[in-house]
Enzyme design. Sequence first.
Site, PDB file in Angstrom:
ATOM      1  N   CYS A   1       0.835  -1.194   0.000  1.00 50.76           N
ATOM      2  CA  CYS A   1       0.000   0.000   0.000  1.00 50.76           C
ATOM      3  C   CYS A   1       0.880   1.257   0.000  1.00 50.76           C
ATOM      4  O   CYS A   1       1.508   1.573  -1.005  1.00 50.76           O
ATOM      5  CB  CYS A   1      -0.977  -0.037   1.169  1.00 50.76           C
ATOM      6  SG  CYS A   1      -2.331   1.153   1.024  1.00 50.76           S
TER       7      CYS A   1
ATOM      8  N   HIS B   1      -3.571  -5.104   0.063  1.00 52.30           N
ATOM      9  CA  HIS B   1      -3.116  -5.665   1.335  1.00 52.30           C
ATOM     10  C   HIS B   1      -3.204  -7.198   1.292  1.00 52.30           C
ATOM     11  O   HIS B   1      -4.209  -7.780   1.712  1.00 52.30           O
ATOM     12  CB  HIS B   1      -3.969  -5.126   2.487  1.00 52.30           C
ATOM     13  CG  HIS B   1      -3.712  -3.693   2.814  1.00 52.30           C
ATOM     14  ND1 HIS B   1      -2.774  -3.292   3.728  1.00 52.30           N
ATOM     15  CD2 HIS B   1      -4.257  -2.556   2.309  1.00 52.30           C
ATOM     16  CE1 HIS B   1      -2.755  -1.968   3.795  1.00 52.30           C
ATOM     17  NE2 HIS B   1      -3.650  -1.494   2.937  1.00 52.30           N
TER      18      HIS B   1
ATOM     19  N   GLU C   1      -1.863  -9.323   3.141  1.00 52.35           N
ATOM     20  CA  GLU C   1      -1.865  -9.945   4.472  1.00 52.35           C
ATOM     21  C   GLU C   1      -3.266 -10.322   4.924  1.00 52.35           C
ATOM     22  O   GLU C   1      -3.434 -11.257   5.726  1.00 52.35           O
ATOM     23  CB  GLU C   1      -1.212  -9.016   5.501  1.00 52.35           C
ATOM     24  CG  GLU C   1      -1.939  -7.722   5.805  1.00 52.35           C
ATOM     25  CD  GLU C   1      -1.563  -6.559   4.928  1.00 52.35           C
ATOM     26  OE1 GLU C   1      -1.726  -5.401   5.359  1.00 52.35           O
ATOM     27  OE2 GLU C   1      -1.117  -6.800   3.786  1.00 52.35           O
TER      28      GLU C   1
END
Length: 560
Positions: free
Chosen positions: A382, A519, A521
């Site tokens: 990001c 993102h 994750e």
Amino acid sequence: MTRYIFITGGVVSSLGKGIAAASLGAILESRGLAVTLLKLDPYINVDPGTMNPLQHGEVFVTEDGAETDLDLGHYERFVQTRMRRENNFTAGQIYESVLRKERRGAYLGKTVQVIPHITHEIQTFIERGVQAAKALPDIAIVEIGGTVGDIESLPFLEAARQMRLRLGQRQACFVHLTLVPYLPASSELKTKPTQHSVQKLREIGISPHALLCRADRDIPDEERAKISLFANVPQDAVISVRDVDNIYTIPHMLHAQGLDDLLCAELDLTPPPADLSVWTRMVDALEHPRRRAVIGLVGKYVDSAESYQSLVEALKHASIHTLTQVEIEYIDSEAIEQNGLSALDALDAILVPGGFGARGVEGKIAAIQYAREAKIPYLGICLGMQLAVIEFARHVVGLAHANSTEFDPATPYPVVALITEWCDRAGAVEKRSAHSNLGGTMRLGAQRAPVKAGTRAARMYGASVNERHRHRFEVNGRFVPQLEAHGMIISAATPKDQLPEMVELTETLHPWFIGVQFHPEFASTPRAGHPLFNRFVEAALQHQRARQLPAPAPLKMCHG
């Protein structure tokens, strides 16, 4: 009909209700039951999207674009059900909904009160969350935030009490999580806080069916018997939950003490035995690594690990799937600005995560320049991607003072900006404005984009990438030709507006340098890991091996 398990907390906050709820969900799922989880937050904020991560922890983003509590990340990592916006709601949302109904005249002029109107709305939101699942779940685990005795939690606890009364005793039960502190001065565990917490819960009409007792050690049977007597809970329902280094051992811990059998009996369910073999393999991989890698996380929220919770877990998942002990060095980007780059010298890889605001940005850019020039594996997420573009524009393309309009509205080279500051839907150039609507360009949730063939991104993702976003600013498409001319590849871009989603450097410039606007994750789980984090850790190991190789001997000149 869906059964409900309500998880409450007492004594102190941050005891781990979310992980306990998720672990219980994992056990029940391993017994063939369909499980969903909900998080009820008593604070008045409508959602955590504008809350300081140092106070509240990270904001977890669901596939459908909701900004939610970080516990939903734990839920997705432990169970296979994907969370949606309906799986998390706050007191702010409840009151907002009730007030909108009152303004429309839905209550027919009645006095609107906490009971029954607020408590009824809470129950409606709980049932809405259950119905939002793709298939009706067998069990909904409902975590009520805060602690028993908090004023703001009372309507939620009252709603849960009413819900069990309405549905029937075999349709809902309560699990209460408390603290059993150890006092070194007297060398004993103290059960009184748990006794008082349960007493407070019973005062409002809720009797827990099981107690999860947190302690820094196993709780002996004598203390468990004492808690059982004073809390009016059978001794086998007093579960010892000791501190652990690895949260993925908790399903085994709870199952070994029979928590799932106890709750299934209470809910009149007879599912098959639990099969936790997948958790056994994951725990074994974490506890028996074959190698070690040190990754530097350069951010500005490093004083709170919860600010990067999903990121930390994604690296842990990569540990499992690469059999590597990944050690994270938290490096404050402001400290780099003040003290230089020496903290980066011993790292095997560098990661710059997402974030908002100008604080610490120049320190992150310095770390990125160091990673690029020293050929250290780099992953930017990001903001980490945007800053990688800024660094490359400044020091490779030659655009001095290139920046994001988030940090410098007057920058001569806005390589990162709001879409409204540099193009309209047709791509026509517009005058930049420091007063653009910040909320107008927020991208949230999962979005798919094609991936350029032959790139490192394509080797990881294939033909397309579908990941979750949470950002306002974009890499400015007007500067993409200059970036590409100097060796930065736009390896994925949105199909409509061609907004860069992934960037990487050519392999002649750097062995492993990747930035992603999304993102990843949020999509990582311990079962499967994530290809981006797995390859990142492998690149760190390869860099580590290259550093350890002896330097080649100097060539001997032959004089004839």
